[in-house]
Every structure is written in C-alpha cells, then in structure tokens.
Design a protein around this motif. Sequence first.
Motif, PDB file in Angstrom:
ATOM      1  N   LEU A  41       0.829  -1.209   0.000  1.00 31.88           N
ATOM      2  CA  LEU A  41       0.000   0.000   0.000  1.00 31.88           C
ATOM      3  C   LEU A  41       0.858   1.252   0.000  1.00 31.88           C
ATOM      4  CD1 LEU A  41      -2.864  -1.001   2.464  1.00 31.88           C
ATOM      5  CD2 LEU A  41      -2.803  -1.166  -0.026  1.00 31.88           C
ATOM      6  N   ILE A  42       1.836   1.315   0.896  1.00 31.48           N
ATOM      7  CA  ILE A  42       2.673   2.515   0.954  1.00 31.48           C
ATOM      8  C   ILE A  42       3.472   2.680  -0.335  1.00 31.48           C
ATOM      9  CG2 ILE A  42       4.660   1.396   2.045  1.00 31.48           C
ATOM     10  CD1 ILE A  42       3.349   4.979   2.652  1.00 31.48           C
ATOM     11  N   ALA A  43       3.768   1.563  -1.026  1.00 31.72           N
ATOM     12  CA  ALA A  43       4.475   1.657  -2.308  1.00 31.72           C
ATOM     13  C   ALA A  43       3.631   2.388  -3.344  1.00 31.72           C
ATOM     14  CB  ALA A  43       4.834   0.260  -2.819  1.00 31.72           C
ATOM     15  N   SER A  44       2.309   2.380  -3.148  1.00 34.22           N
ATOM     16  CA  SER A  44       1.393   3.089  -4.046  1.00 34.22           C
ATOM     17  C   SER A  44       0.898   4.387  -3.429  1.00 34.22           C
ATOM     18  CB  SER A  44       0.188   2.196  -4.380  1.00 34.22           C
ATOM     19  OG  SER A  44       0.590   1.015  -5.034  1.00 34.22           O
ATOM     20  N   SER A  68     -11.898  14.235  16.325  1.00 31.28           N
ATOM     21  CA  SER A  68     -13.304  14.314  15.895  1.00 31.28           C
ATOM     22  C   SER A  68     -13.674  13.306  14.818  1.00 31.28           C
ATOM     23  CB  SER A  68     -13.607  15.726  15.370  1.00 31.28           C
ATOM     24  OG  SER A  68     -12.770  16.025  14.250  1.00 31.28           O
ATOM     25  N   ASP A  69     -12.689  12.585  14.283  1.00 27.32           N
ATOM     26  CA  ASP A  69     -12.985  11.652  13.182  1.00 27.32           C
ATOM     27  C   ASP A  69     -12.417  10.267  13.454  1.00 27.32           C
ATOM     28  OD1 ASP A  69     -10.338  12.313  12.950  1.00 27.32           O
ATOM     29  OD2 ASP A  69     -10.365  12.539  10.768  1.00 27.32           O
ATOM     30  N   ALA A  70     -12.591   9.775  14.671  1.00 23.38           N
ATOM     31  CA  ALA A  70     -12.114   8.432  15.001  1.00 23.38           C
ATOM     32  C   ALA A  70     -12.759   7.410  14.070  1.00 23.38           C
ATOM     33  CB  ALA A  70     -12.433   8.113  16.455  1.00 23.38           C
ATOM     34  N   GLY A  71     -11.987   6.409  13.669  1.00 25.59           N
ATOM     35  CA  GLY A  71     -12.505   5.365  12.788  1.00 25.59           C
ATOM     36  C   GLY A  71     -11.413   4.808  11.909  1.00 25.59           C
ATOM     37  N   TRP A  72     -11.829   4.108  10.877  1.00 22.23           N
ATOM     38  CA  TRP A  72     -10.903   3.599   9.861  1.00 22.23           C
ATOM     39  C   TRP A  72     -10.811   4.610   8.723  1.00 22.23           C
ATOM     40  CZ3 TRP A  72      -7.987  -0.863   9.912  1.00 22.23           C
ATOM     41  CH2 TRP A  72      -8.247  -1.779  10.938  1.00 22.23           C
ATOM     42  N   HIS A  73      -9.593   4.880   8.270  1.00 18.00           N
ATOM     43  CA  HIS A  73      -9.368   5.849   7.204  1.00 18.00           C
ATOM     44  C   HIS A  73      -8.506   5.210   6.113  1.00 18.00           C
ATOM     45  CE1 HIS A  73      -9.545   8.994  10.675  1.00 18.00           C
ATOM     46  NE2 HIS A  73     -10.745   8.537  10.371  1.00 18.00           N
ATOM     47  N   LEU A  74      -8.956   5.319   4.888  1.00 18.04           N
ATOM     48  CA  LEU A  74      -8.201   4.833   3.726  1.00 18.04           C
ATOM     49  C   LEU A  74      -7.977   6.019   2.808  1.00 18.04           C
ATOM     50  CD1 LEU A  74      -7.035   2.516   1.964  1.00 18.04           C
ATOM     51  CD2 LEU A  74      -9.363   2.170   1.080  1.00 18.04           C
ATOM     52  N   LYS A  75      -6.696   6.319   2.499  1.00 17.04           N
ATOM     53  CA  LYS A  75      -6.380   7.502   1.713  1.00 17.04           C
ATOM     54  C   LYS A  75      -5.714   7.120   0.391  1.00 17.04           C
ATOM     55  CE  LYS A  75      -5.815  10.568   5.703  1.00 17.04           C
ATOM     56  NZ  LYS A  75      -5.049  11.709   6.276  1.00 17.04           N
ATOM     57  N   PHE A  76      -6.270   7.658  -0.697  1.00 14.55           N
ATOM     58  CA  PHE A  76      -5.723   7.453  -2.037  1.00 14.55           C
ATOM     59  C   PHE A  76      -5.161   8.772  -2.564  1.00 14.55           C
ATOM     60  CE2 PHE A  76      -8.847   4.006  -1.840  1.00 14.55           C
ATOM     61  CZ  PHE A  76      -8.125   2.947  -2.375  1.00 14.55           C
ATOM     62  N   VAL A  85      -8.887  -2.071  -1.478  1.00  9.00           N
ATOM     63  CA  VAL A  85      -7.447  -2.350  -1.568  1.00  9.00           C
ATOM     64  C   VAL A  85      -7.186  -3.763  -2.058  1.00  9.00           C
ATOM     65  CG1 VAL A  85      -6.819  -0.667   0.180  1.00  9.00           C
ATOM     66  CG2 VAL A  85      -7.319  -3.013   0.884  1.00  9.00           C
ATOM     67  N   ARG A  86      -8.226  -4.494  -2.425  1.00 12.23           N
ATOM     68  CA  ARG A  86      -8.065  -5.898  -2.795  1.00 12.23           C
ATOM     69  C   ARG A  86      -7.175  -6.090  -4.018  1.00 12.23           C
ATOM     70  NH1 ARG A  86     -13.247  -7.785  -2.130  1.00 12.23           N
ATOM     71  NH2 ARG A  86     -12.632  -8.130   0.034  1.00 12.23           N
TER      72      ARG A  86
END
Length: 499
Positions: A51-54, A65-73, A99-100
């Motif tokens: 993932l970090i490679a991309s 204020s935004d606790a949770g799971w975060h996916l950044k593209f 991310v599959r």
Amino acid sequence: MADTKREIERKYESEESGLPDLTGVAGVEAVVDKGVAHLDATYYDTADERLIASSITLRRRTGGSDAGWHLKFPVSEGVRDEIRAPLADTLPDELAALVRSRIRNVEVLPVVQLRSDRDVRHLLDAEGRLLAEVSVDAVQAKRLSGGVGDAQWTEIEVELADGGDPAFLDKVEKRLRNAGVRPSASSSKLARALEETAPKKKSPVTGDPVTAGDHVLAYVRTQRDAIVGLDPAVRQDAEDSVHSMRVATRRMRSTFKSYGKVLDRSVTDPIGDELKWLAGELGVDRDREVLNERLTAVLDEVPPALVSGPVAERLSTWAGDRPGGASARLIGVLDSHRYLTLLDALDALIADPPLLKAAGKKPEPVLAKAVKKDFGKVTGLVEQALDLEPGTDRDVAIHEARKKTKRTRYAAEAAGPALGKPAKTMVKSMKSLQNLLGEHQDSVMSRQTLRELSAVAHAAGESAFTYGLLYGREEQRAAAVEAELPGFWDGIKDGASAL
C-alpha cells in the motif's frame, strides 16, 4: 457506511516547536485556538508494504473528531481522497474491497503506531468562516513489524477547509517560509515513520530503458499499474473508470501481440486471453451505455412532432438504467478468484519476463519494425474496405481496420520514448483514424439496436416511425464517414513514411 472526503493539505517541518504568527496572512481575520487532541493511529499494510508503495495509507485511529478507519488514495501532490468508515475492531469489508487489487489474498498487518498530540488552530475570515485548519503535531512513531526502533518529530499541517480556494494555501506557505518553516521531505506521517524506522537496505539499481525489452516492459508495467490503480475507482463508480480500465487491458493485450518478437507469446497469449475476458466483463454495461447516450442525443435533435410513441422510455429500458453505483455483477468480477489470479499473473510476468532474443537488441529497429508491421495490416484492411461496395462486407472490413488501428496506436505509444517524433506522429494519426472508423462502427451498432427496438415496439402495437427516422439518420452518418475516408487515408499514408 463509508464516506469520502477530498483532503487538500500541506505538511511542514521546523526546528522550532511552536507555530509562527499567522494573523498576517492575507484574508485571515482571526486565529482561534481549538485545543489539543490526543490521537492514536495504527497503520496497516502487507508485510512487503504494497500500500505505501502506491502512496496509499490505511489506518485505524482513535481520538479527535474523526475516530474510525481511514483509507487515503493519492489524487495529486498534496491532494488525497480519504474514505472513512466507523470505528471497529477489524478492517471494514467496504475498505478491504478497495485495496483488494493491491493486497490480493495477503493479510494486512499493523506496521506502525503513531501517537500525536495535535495542537489545533482555525484560520477564520472576516465573516467567521473557516479558511483552513492548522495543527502542530508532536508525533511519536513506533514500528510494529518489519523494522527497527522508534522515532519522534514535530510537524505543522495545514488543511484547506471544504470548498476552499487552494490558492489560500500559497498565502499560508509564504508566511511559514518567511518564519523559517520548510515543506516536509516526506509525503505523510506514515512515510516518514517507515523511513526513520526501516532497516538499512541497498538502494535498488534503476535507470532509463536501454533495450527493446526495457521499453516494451515499461509500457506493460504502466498498463498493469493502471488496471490495479483503477480498481477502487471502478468499485466506487467513478466517472470514466470502467472505460479507462478496459483501455488498459486492451493496451496490454495489444502489446503482447505487436511485440511477439520481444515477449514470448507462448507465455503472454494465455494472459492475453484473460485480459480479453476482463475487457469483455467491463464492456457489458459500458457498450450499452455508450450506444444509449448516442441514440438519446440523436433523439433529442428530432422535432417533437416526429417522435411517435414512447421512444425515450424504450431506450431507457433497453439501456437498463442503474440507480447508481457499480453493478453487483461487476463487483463480483473484481472480487473473483479469476480476476485476482490474473493480477498475480501480471505481477509474475513483470518480475520474470519471458524475453526473446530481440528483447536484448537496440530498441529503434526492433520497435519500428513492429509498428510498421501493424500499420501494414491497417493499410490492407482500409484499402480492402475502400474497394468494397457499401454494405455488410464493407462494414465488417471497416470494423476490422479500426481494431488494427488501435493496435498500431498502442504499439506506437510503447515505441514513443525510443522513436520520438515519428512514433508520436503515428499515435496521433492512428487516434484520428480510430475516431473516424469508430463513428462508423457506432452507426452500425446503432442501426442494429434500432431494428431490435422497432420490432419490439411494433409487437407492442406502437408506431415504428421514429425508429425508422433515426435509422435513416444513422445511415447518413455512416455514409459521410465512408465519403471522407479516402482523402483522410491518403493524408495518413503520406505522414506515415517518416517512421
């Protein structure tokens, strides 16, 4: 339920721990202290950090204020799309799907823990509206797998308010630079943590393409990256994503055929068959959507007095309008074992390419020969079509010429870095020819659809008049292409001699 936020921000580092005075920034009326938030984020990735490679980050964060799971593209420099899901103990399925294409069947593991004390300020304009949020983050990073040691640093982060003008960030940066603050050398906190806690490795040897094989593989790699990178966009039904992924599959499959003297086709042909399957699956909805847009546009040009019966409704029903989102069928394809196996096969091909003797030769003669060979096939098909009388046989010949035109275009694209201007000229010519021949093929397919719709309407007791009218207009469009083609083709032949 996940939601998406466009994040536009810049990161800075300074030897000082505080924040420079920002009241002098143009447009800022007030700087409001919002207090300190204590954030605890665990970042996840595969063991080999795919993932970090991309430049993708996946984290589970508490605090703030935004606790949770975060996916950044990544979108562009300083711009990312952040997809958020509610806090849960395990990775939500909706984020796992996005991310599959990169992780396949590999498990994601916790790789870094970042604890930050975030001192937040809001920059407000004269009307009290938020312009940007500025924070001073005191970060402590702990490597959880695959590295050594801990790290800590302080950084300044400036995030533009939703709907704000990105030019405002330039004003803030000018003020920060004048105060001795410099842009961060790392793209994200995770990237910096991985860099500072990673075991020492020898830098990989890189360089520009040298051989014919280098150039072909570089093009193949670009298409592989496009397929993988577009997967999340297709799942989210992003505009033009299905079409773009389909084009990438066609480019790669075409390259295997054009450069059969470079890459062993006994290895690439089976992969090409799977790429054809994927392109077909991507095109199930797309082809019908394109035809519907075309026929709807033509229908809109017809005077109301000449529209007899529920023609628009019939078109809409035929197109199978979706309420929104990618179809369940297409999501199923992207989640299938067959698709993920194809991605693995592409990775294996690039990692251990089936190079033939020509791959080690100088690129110019090898690549030019392949492009010329493909152009020769286009020449034969176009001239065959011009010799035929209007009708089905000519339609078929024009369609075949269009397919070979795309193949020649893609071959010239791959050869572009080595051959320069002649290849770029060929790409431009083939793209123009492809568009012209595509207009003809769209007319053929539109007429076929209109015949089918007319029969259905007639069986339902409706007037078929408007379908016949549209059919006639499509005939005229095809005839116009056929009339234009001889002169257009002569111009392309004259320009192709430079290759």
